[in-house]
Design a protein around this motif. Structure first.
Motif, PDB file in Angstrom:
ATOM      1  N   TYR A 174      12.895-115.203  81.980  1.00  0.00           N
ATOM      2  CA  TYR A 174      13.291-116.600  81.884  1.00  0.00           C
ATOM      3  C   TYR A 174      12.169-117.513  82.407  1.00  0.00           C
ATOM      4  CZ  TYR A 174      15.493-121.076  82.555  1.00  0.00           C
ATOM      5  OH  TYR A 174      15.749-122.422  82.509  1.00  0.00           O
ATOM      6  N   TRP A 207      24.609-112.634  73.760  1.00  0.00           N
ATOM      7  CA  TRP A 207      25.382-113.847  74.017  1.00  0.00           C
ATOM      8  C   TRP A 207      26.172-114.240  72.764  1.00  0.00           C
ATOM      9  CZ3 TRP A 207      24.332-118.658  71.539  1.00  0.00           C
ATOM     10  CH2 TRP A 207      25.109-119.724  71.992  1.00  0.00           C
ATOM     11  N   ASN A 238      22.001-122.080  76.510  1.00  0.00           N
ATOM     12  CA  ASN A 238      21.348-123.007  77.437  1.00  0.00           C
ATOM     13  C   ASN A 238      20.824-122.271  78.681  1.00  0.00           C
ATOM     14  OD1 ASN A 238      23.696-122.405  78.743  1.00  0.00           O
ATOM     15  ND2 ASN A 238      24.617-124.434  78.506  1.00  0.00           N
ATOM     16  N   VAL A 239      20.339-123.023  79.624  1.00  0.00           N
ATOM     17  CA  VAL A 239      19.747-122.424  80.823  1.00  0.00           C
ATOM     18  C   VAL A 239      20.708-121.422  81.466  1.00  0.00           C
ATOM     19  CG1 VAL A 239      18.873-122.934  83.145  1.00  0.00           C
ATOM     20  CG2 VAL A 239      18.376-124.483  81.252  1.00  0.00           C
ATOM     21  N   GLN A 240      21.964-121.855  81.576  1.00  0.00           N
ATOM     22  CA  GLN A 240      22.949-121.001  82.240  1.00  0.00           C
ATOM     23  C   GLN A 240      23.132-119.676  81.498  1.00  0.00           C
ATOM     24  OE1 GLN A 240      26.561-123.208  82.770  1.00  0.00           O
ATOM     25  NE2 GLN A 240      27.642-121.391  83.490  1.00  0.00           N
ATOM     26  N   SER A 241      23.307-119.739  80.180  1.00  0.00           N
ATOM     27  CA  SER A 241      23.515-118.482  79.457  1.00  0.00           C
ATOM     28  C   SER A 241      22.233-117.662  79.398  1.00  0.00           C
ATOM     29  CB  SER A 241      24.103-118.696  78.066  1.00  0.00           C
ATOM     30  OG  SER A 241      23.978-119.988  77.627  1.00  0.00           O
ATOM     31  N   LYS A 254      33.407-130.428  81.928  1.00  0.00           N
ATOM     32  CA  LYS A 254      32.601-129.320  82.446  1.00  0.00           C
ATOM     33  C   LYS A 254      32.952-127.998  81.790  1.00  0.00           C
ATOM     34  CE  LYS A 254      30.857-130.561  86.945  1.00  0.00           C
ATOM     35  NZ  LYS A 254      31.341-130.729  88.318  1.00  0.00           N
ATOM     36  N   LYS A 269      20.016-117.433  81.756  1.00  0.00           N
ATOM     37  CA  LYS A 269      19.883-116.750  83.042  1.00  0.00           C
ATOM     38  C   LYS A 269      20.863-115.588  83.145  1.00  0.00           C
ATOM     39  CE  LYS A 269      17.840-120.328  85.895  1.00  0.00           C
ATOM     40  NZ  LYS A 269      18.108-121.448  86.795  1.00  0.00           N
ATOM     41  N   GLU A 270      21.971-115.725  82.440  1.00  0.00           N
ATOM     42  CA  GLU A 270      22.970-114.658  82.485  1.00  0.00           C
ATOM     43  C   GLU A 270      22.559-113.474  81.610  1.00  0.00           C
ATOM     44  OE1 GLU A 270      27.625-114.329  81.187  1.00  0.00           O
ATOM     45  OE2 GLU A 270      26.851-116.296  81.773  1.00  0.00           O
TER      46      GLU A 270
END
Ligand code: ADP
Ligand code: MG
Length: 729
Positions: A48, A76, A35-38, A26, A40-41
């Motif tokens: 998004y 990022w 990716n989705v997580q970054s 993980k 959204k950040e």
């Protein structure tokens, strides 16, 4: 001791131990991807959402939103320490290409990092040196790289720097595809359109999209880097052009799934970690059949991403090998006489709710739909067998397909006995006597159950149904998977369309739905029956049988490429908007040229090896023997009685060595002459001559060289031997 022997000793003496890197999955998975997580950040949730809609429903984003995504991606990447970015693309050669640009910009206030939406969306590399197959003339040599937002951007790391890579398509000024990705994306559109149409007919009103999924099993060899550096053939061609067989090869069958050596395990662990960081979901790793041959397989993903990931994985595998003092050989046939490497493409189709359309269903109607899709696939492979064959053609793969080793160049489908039995009953409209538990409720009560666990696994079939997917086993290990997947998608799109049309016609004639579908399936099976084969594909009988059935069997790479420009195929690709005639001709030309160039390099490399290594070693030994013989004769003349037969045997030895050297040299001279003669030819004619004349001649040189190798003293032979490369690691 020769340099070669010193090297072997060094390798043998080095001990490699397992290094445990206690890092949780993980904590590393996907950390080098946007990716989705970054996302959204780093970007607003509204943007998004718009981005998601773009990917899922094709609703374009605005330029302001593109700017915001670019800004987020830049932040990022900078936070990760990247100072460069590149559009990462896959030209027609099948490799990946990148041209790096710095984020750096100079202003009155000093240095800043700049990256806009338009930088993200479009790049313009100096594309004139990429092969275009005639699409671009020099005055419009411009090629553009354009962001593929459906594949996540990622960061590649080396010891001292990081680069943001933006997966991209590569197109000409007029929008023609100059790469492997755009045709794949277009074929996904085609497949989706046709599959949705069929599903609607089966009452799936809310299906919006269908995608193909792919899991590519990647085979490879590992050898110590020191061997690699000592062999021109490996260095320049990725395969051995000569080399006597090792007495022990793979015949003991003690390698497959055997315990993995620590040195190799270290390598595999390192590759896995890098792959995980890039979001490549590697799932299995194991020894393969040949010595020092291995495999990685990821969890399957949608084909576009699977294709990007496979390209990236091959890159990672090669780079990490060097860190371990190893070389990763991805060539289809690095060593003669033992198994080559393939890349099994596991392919299936899925709707937007995640239902696998190649899984037998749980309701009568779903089962009918499943059978209809299988029948359509059979028809597609039958009608376009030559295209499928061409989609896996390359100089490297030519050593596998149709050569003495599997799989053959004949395309056929293995469905396993159960599914075959079901389709038989549909075709013959007969009732079969089966126990109650075998009856599947298709609403017609005459079809046996399909039990997925009982699917046959015919390992010799080039295209086998394996439960809920097809496994296409003909692709080569070094190949970009986009082309075979693009071809599969397109031919199946056409067949799905055709089956839908046929069912609709029967419905118009007032047929009941079930009868209409079963009728059409039966018709398709009848038409395509010859493509089905569940027996041993490697056997000689199959070749004869296939010829009787009229199946295509084209062992030559260059000749098989013609399938791409056959009139019916040209119109197929055009109709489904996957490739235009010009784009097909371009591919045909580029791939033909690559074939010719590669074989030419191989021939010239072989000549160099003969002249600089093989023959000099032979002559050295010849000198030793001649000198020895002279002394023996002198001794004999001076009165010491030597047994005549023994003396003659010594003479014979010298004669044998001399003739081996002669045959190596004579064939090499012939090859040089032939290369000169063929110089003037081009395109298909050259490829044909290379296949028919040059390659066999190279085989002769090899045969004599291998004979010589096996009788020369160990300390005179400089090229690392098979038994060393394959067993000492
Ligand atoms: P094998 O026994 O042939 O080695 P595996 O079980 O290792 O097969 O699976 C091979 C590959 O098939 C894996 O990459 C896996 O993710 C992929 N695969 C499994 N299911 C599907 C599917 N529905 N569609 C596409 N690929 C799949
Ligand atoms: Mg497999």
């Amino acid at each position: 001791m020769s340099i070669r022997q010193e090297i072997i000793n060094t390798i043998a003496r080095t001990r490699f131990e397992k290094v445990e890197k206690p890092r949780s999955l993980k904590s590393i998975y996907g950390i080098n991807t946007f990716n989705v997580q970054s996302m959204k950040e780093f970007i607003k949730i509204k943007t998004y959402t718009a981005f998601r809609q773009w990917i899922d429903d094709g609703k374009q984003i605005s330029s302001v939103q593109a700017d915001e995504i670019a800004e987020g991606m830049k932040k990022w990447a900078l936070a990760k320490g990247a100072v460069y970015y590149t559009h990462w693309f896959q030209p027609m050669t099948g490799l990946t290409a990148e041209k790096h640009d710095g984020f750096i910009s100079l202003t009155a206030k000093g240095v800043i990092e700049k990256f806009s939406g338009s930088n993200l969306i479009l790049g313009e590399p100096d594309a004139s040196s990429f092969p275009s197959g005639g699409i671009r003339t020099t005055f419009e040599a411009r090629g553009y790289t354009a962001w593929d937002p459906s594949s996540p951007a990622f960061i590649i790391e080396c010891e001292l720097g990081k680069t943001l890579c933006i997966p991209s398509i590569f197109v000409s000024y007029n929008g023609e595809a100059l790469d492997k990705k755009l045709p794949l994306l277009r074929s996904e559109e085609a497949l989706s359109g046709s599959a949705v149409r069929l599903l609607k007919l089966f009452g799936k009103k809310d299906v919006k999209r269908v995608k193909s999924s792919c899991g590519a099993e990647q085979e490879y060899f590992l050898i110590d880097e020191k061997y690699f550096r000592m062999r021109q053939d490996l260095l320049l061609c990725g395969r051995t052009l000569a080399g006597a067989a090792s007495p022990k090869g793979q015949q003991m069958e003690d390698q497959y799934f055997g315990s993995i050596k620590d040195r190799v395990l270290n390598y595999m662990s390192d590759v896995t970690e890098e792959a995980y960081k890039l979001g490549i979901p590697i799932k299995t790793r194991h020894n393969e059949v040949a010595p020092n041959q291995f495999e990685f397989a990821p969890i399957f993903e949608e084909s576009n991403i699977a294709a990007d990931h496979n390209q990236l994985l091959m890159d990672v595998m090669k780079k990490i090998a060097l860190r371990h003092g190893l070389v990763c050989l991805l060539h289809e046939k690095p060593f003669a006489g033992i198994n080559g490497s393939g890349k099994h493409i596991n392919w299936s189709i899925e709707d937007n709710s995640g239902n696998n359309l190649l899984s037998p269903g749980s309701t009568p109607r779903d089962n009918l739909q499943f059978l209809a899709i299988i029948a359509a696939i059979l028809r597609a492979v039958y009608r376009h067998q030559g295209l499928l064959r061409a989609s896996v053609a390359s100089a490297g793969n030519e050593h596998r397909l149709g050569a003495n080793e599997a799989p053959p160049a004949i395309m056929s489908v293995s469905l396993g006995s159960q599914l075959t039995a079901i389709l038989d009953t549909v075709e013959k409209k007969k009732k079969v006597e089966l126990s109650k538990k075998d009856i599947v409720d298709l609403g017609v009560g005459r079809l046996p159950t399909f039990n997925r666990d009982m699917t046959d696994r015919n390992r010799t079939s080039p295209f086998a149904f394996t439960g809920n997917k097809f496994e296409f086993r003909a692709p080569g290990s070094a190949q970009n998977i986009s082309t075979p997947v693009m071809v599969l998608n397109t031919i199946i799109a056409e067949s799905l369309d055709y089956i839908t049309g046929s069912i609709e016609e029967r419905l118009k004639k007032n047929k009941k739905f079930n009868d209409a579908v079963l009728g059409v399936i039966g018709e398709f099976i009848k038409e395509s029956r010859d493509i089905c084969f569940d027996g041993n594909n490697y056997s000689g009988e199959w070749k004869k049988e296939a010829a009787k059935r009229g199946l295509e069997n084209e062992p030559s790479t260059a000749a098989s490429f013609k399938s791409f420009i056959r009139e019916d195929h040209v119109s197929l690709f055009k109709r489904y908007k996957v490739l235009s005639r010009d784009e097909l001709v371009a591919r045909h030309n580029v791939w033909l040229e690559m074939y010719v160039k590669l074989i030419n390099i191989e021939a010239r490399t072989l000549k160099e090896m003969v002249d600089s290594n093989i023959v000099p070693s032979g002559i050295k030994y010849q000198g030793v023997l001649a000198q020895n013989l002279r002394i023996l004769m002198q001794v004999s003349e001076s009165g010491l009685e030597l047994d005549k037969t023994s003396l003659d045997d010594q003479k014979k030895h010298l004669v044998d060595i001399t003739s081996m050297i002669y045959f190596v040299r004579r064939n090499t001279q012939e090859m040089t002459k032939l290369l000169e003669e063929l110089k003037g030819l081009s395109g298909e004619r050259k490829a044909k001559a290379y296949f028919e004349k040059l390659k066999p001649l190279m085989g002769h040189i090899r045969k004599h060289s291998d004979e010589l190798e096996s009788v020369l003293p160990d300390d005179i032979w400089n090229l690392p031997k098979y038994r060393e490369m394959l067993f000492i690691i």
